[in-house]
Design a protein around this motif. Sequence first.
Motif, PDB file in Angstrom:
ATOM      1  N   CYS A 150       0.501  -1.018   0.573  1.00 47.91           N
ATOM      2  CA  CYS A 150      -0.234   0.274  -0.007  1.00 47.91           C
ATOM      3  C   CYS A 150       0.649   1.533  -0.197  1.00 47.91           C
ATOM      4  N   ASP A 151       1.895   1.220   0.662  1.00 50.41           N
ATOM      5  CA  ASP A 151       3.315   2.077   1.279  1.00 50.41           C
ATOM      6  C   ASP A 151       3.658   3.116  -0.377  1.00 50.41           C
ATOM      7  N   ALA A 152       3.213   1.794  -1.536  1.00 42.88           N
ATOM      8  CA  ALA A 152       4.172   2.473  -2.974  1.00 42.88           C
ATOM      9  C   ALA A 152       3.442   2.713  -4.156  1.00 42.88           C
ATOM     10  N   ILE A 153       2.253   2.646  -3.651  1.00 48.79           N
ATOM     11  CA  ILE A 153       0.837   3.029  -4.829  1.00 48.79           C
ATOM     12  C   ILE A 153       0.734   4.571  -4.871  1.00 48.79           C
ATOM     13  N   ASN A 154       1.224   4.549  -6.196  1.00 48.25           N
ATOM     14  CA  ASN A 154       1.360   5.671  -7.327  1.00 48.25           C
ATOM     15  C   ASN A 154       0.556   6.774  -7.189  1.00 48.25           C
ATOM     16  N   ILE A 155       0.315   7.367  -6.287  1.00 46.82           N
ATOM     17  CA  ILE A 155      -1.007   8.041  -6.387  1.00 46.82           C
ATOM     18  C   ILE A 155      -1.648   9.179  -7.517  1.00 46.82           C
ATOM     19  N   HIS A 156      -0.921   8.828  -8.602  1.00 54.20           N
ATOM     20  CA  HIS A 156      -1.804   9.681  -9.697  1.00 54.20           C
ATOM     21  C   HIS A 156      -2.740   8.627 -10.191  1.00 54.20           C
ATOM     22  N   ALA A 157      -2.036   7.597 -10.350  1.00 48.55           N
ATOM     23  CA  ALA A 157      -2.296   5.735 -10.340  1.00 48.55           C
ATOM     24  C   ALA A 157      -3.355   6.191  -9.690  1.00 48.55           C
ATOM     25  N   PHE A 158      -4.498   5.538  -8.350  1.00 51.15           N
ATOM     26  CA  PHE A 158      -4.876   6.491  -7.413  1.00 51.15           C
ATOM     27  C   PHE A 158      -5.946   7.698  -8.573  1.00 51.15           C
ATOM     28  N   PHE A 159      -5.410   8.585  -8.494  1.00 50.52           N
ATOM     29  CA  PHE A 159      -6.402   9.690  -9.452  1.00 50.52           C
ATOM     30  C   PHE A 159      -7.170   9.329 -10.373  1.00 50.52           C
ATOM     31  N   ALA A 160      -5.932   8.821 -11.346  1.00 53.17           N
ATOM     32  CA  ALA A 160      -6.842   8.384 -12.482  1.00 53.17           C
ATOM     33  C   ALA A 160      -7.659   7.263 -12.534  1.00 53.17           C
ATOM     34  N   TYR A 161      -7.493   6.287 -11.554  1.00 48.56           N
ATOM     35  CA  TYR A 161      -8.991   5.236 -11.832  1.00 48.56           C
ATOM     36  C   TYR A 161      -9.987   6.093 -11.012  1.00 48.56           C
ATOM     37  N   GLU A 162     -10.383   7.247 -10.473  1.00 49.72           N
ATOM     38  CA  GLU A 162     -10.772   7.597  -9.917  1.00 49.72           C
ATOM     39  C   GLU A 162     -11.740   8.579 -11.033  1.00 49.72           C
ATOM     40  N   LYS A 163     -11.042   8.941 -11.855  1.00 46.08           N
ATOM     41  CA  LYS A 163     -11.718   9.742 -12.860  1.00 46.08           C
ATOM     42  C   LYS A 163     -12.313   8.681 -14.258  1.00 46.08           C
ATOM     43  N   SER A 164     -11.281   7.743 -14.260  1.00 42.92           N
ATOM     44  CA  SER A 164     -11.749   6.934 -14.807  1.00 42.92           C
ATOM     45  C   SER A 164     -13.863   5.494 -14.674  1.00 42.92           C
ATOM     46  N   SER A 165     -14.107   5.953 -15.901  1.00 39.54           N
ATOM     47  CA  SER A 165     -15.724   5.222 -15.787  1.00 39.54           C
ATOM     48  C   SER A 165     -15.136   3.529 -16.526  1.00 39.54           C
ATOM     49  N   GLU A 166     -13.751   3.241 -16.515  1.00 42.71           N
ATOM     50  CA  GLU A 166     -14.822   1.887 -17.077  1.00 42.71           C
ATOM     51  C   GLU A 166     -14.628   1.442 -16.002  1.00 42.71           C
ATOM     52  N   ASP A 167     -15.675  -0.188 -16.037  1.00 43.29           N
ATOM     53  CA  ASP A 167     -15.872  -0.691 -14.908  1.00 43.29           C
ATOM     54  C   ASP A 167     -14.434  -1.377 -14.016  1.00 43.29           C
ATOM     55  N   GLN A 168     -13.098  -1.829 -15.261  1.00 44.59           N
ATOM     56  CA  GLN A 168     -12.123  -2.091 -14.968  1.00 44.59           C
ATOM     57  C   GLN A 168     -11.008  -0.895 -13.881  1.00 44.59           C
ATOM     58  N   HIS A 169     -11.618  -0.522 -13.811  1.00 41.32           N
ATOM     59  CA  HIS A 169     -10.827   0.754 -12.934  1.00 41.32           C
ATOM     60  C   HIS A 169     -11.317   1.268 -11.780  1.00 41.32           C
ATOM     61  N   LYS A 170     -12.903   1.043 -12.052  1.00 39.72           N
ATOM     62  CA  LYS A 170     -13.710   1.129 -10.747  1.00 39.72           C
ATOM     63  C   LYS A 170     -13.429   0.061  -8.985  1.00 39.72           C
ATOM     64  N   GLU A 171     -13.422  -1.483 -10.218  1.00 39.15           N
ATOM     65  CA  GLU A 171     -12.885  -2.779  -9.706  1.00 39.15           C
ATOM     66  C   GLU A 171     -11.508  -2.946  -8.732  1.00 39.15           C
ATOM     67  N   ALA A 172     -10.043  -2.051  -9.513  1.00 36.06           N
ATOM     68  CA  ALA A 172      -8.852  -1.506  -8.841  1.00 36.06           C
ATOM     69  C   ALA A 172      -9.053  -0.617  -8.245  1.00 36.06           C
ATOM     70  N   LEU A 173      -9.818   0.095  -8.031  1.00 41.17           N
ATOM     71  CA  LEU A 173     -10.042   1.605  -7.024  1.00 41.17           C
ATOM     72  C   LEU A 173     -10.273   1.236  -5.743  1.00 41.17           C
ATOM     73  N   GLN A 174     -11.999  -0.020  -5.927  1.00 46.20           N
ATOM     74  CA  GLN A 174     -12.610  -0.133  -4.777  1.00 46.20           C
ATOM     75  C   GLN A 174     -11.253  -1.346  -4.297  1.00 46.20           C
ATOM     76  N   CYS A 175     -10.853  -2.288  -5.308  1.00 43.91           N
ATOM     77  CA  CYS A 175      -9.292  -3.288  -3.995  1.00 43.91           C
ATOM     78  C   CYS A 175      -8.783  -2.178  -3.573  1.00 43.91           C
ATOM     79  N   ILE A 176      -8.091  -0.955  -3.936  1.00 44.79           N
ATOM     80  CA  ILE A 176      -6.924  -0.934  -3.328  1.00 44.79           C
ATOM     81  C   ILE A 176      -7.819  -0.082  -1.491  1.00 44.79           C
ATOM     82  N   TYR A 177      -8.975   0.758  -1.772  1.00 47.14           N
ATOM     83  CA  TYR A 177      -9.167   0.601  -0.951  1.00 47.14           C
ATOM     84  C   TYR A 177     -10.234   0.112  -0.049  1.00 47.14           C
ATOM     85  N   ASP A 178     -10.259  -1.347  -0.502  1.00 46.87           N
ATOM     86  CA  ASP A 178     -10.851  -2.594   0.503  1.00 46.87           C
ATOM     87  C   ASP A 178      -9.052  -3.056   0.988  1.00 46.87           C
TER      88      ASP A 178
END
Length: 76
Positions: free
Chosen positions: A41-69
Amino acid sequence: MPCHENKYQSCQVENWCVCQWAFASYIQKAGGCSAIQHIQCDAINIHAFFAYEKSSEDQHKEALQCIYDRCFSSSN
């Protein structure tokens, strides 16, 4: 994968850096967040995190939720 100390010996991969799109694909191919290995978790690129937040792709939403979880839930 070859070991760092001895390239003729095989070692298990412990930490693996992947781009944000490969991570999203990995989750999907593995069968969901619960099926993947540990997230550093401490190695996650914050810009990738923000890109997932902006994306409407289901695959990216799932990745974001996984990081949150895995990284931000109260049970961690």
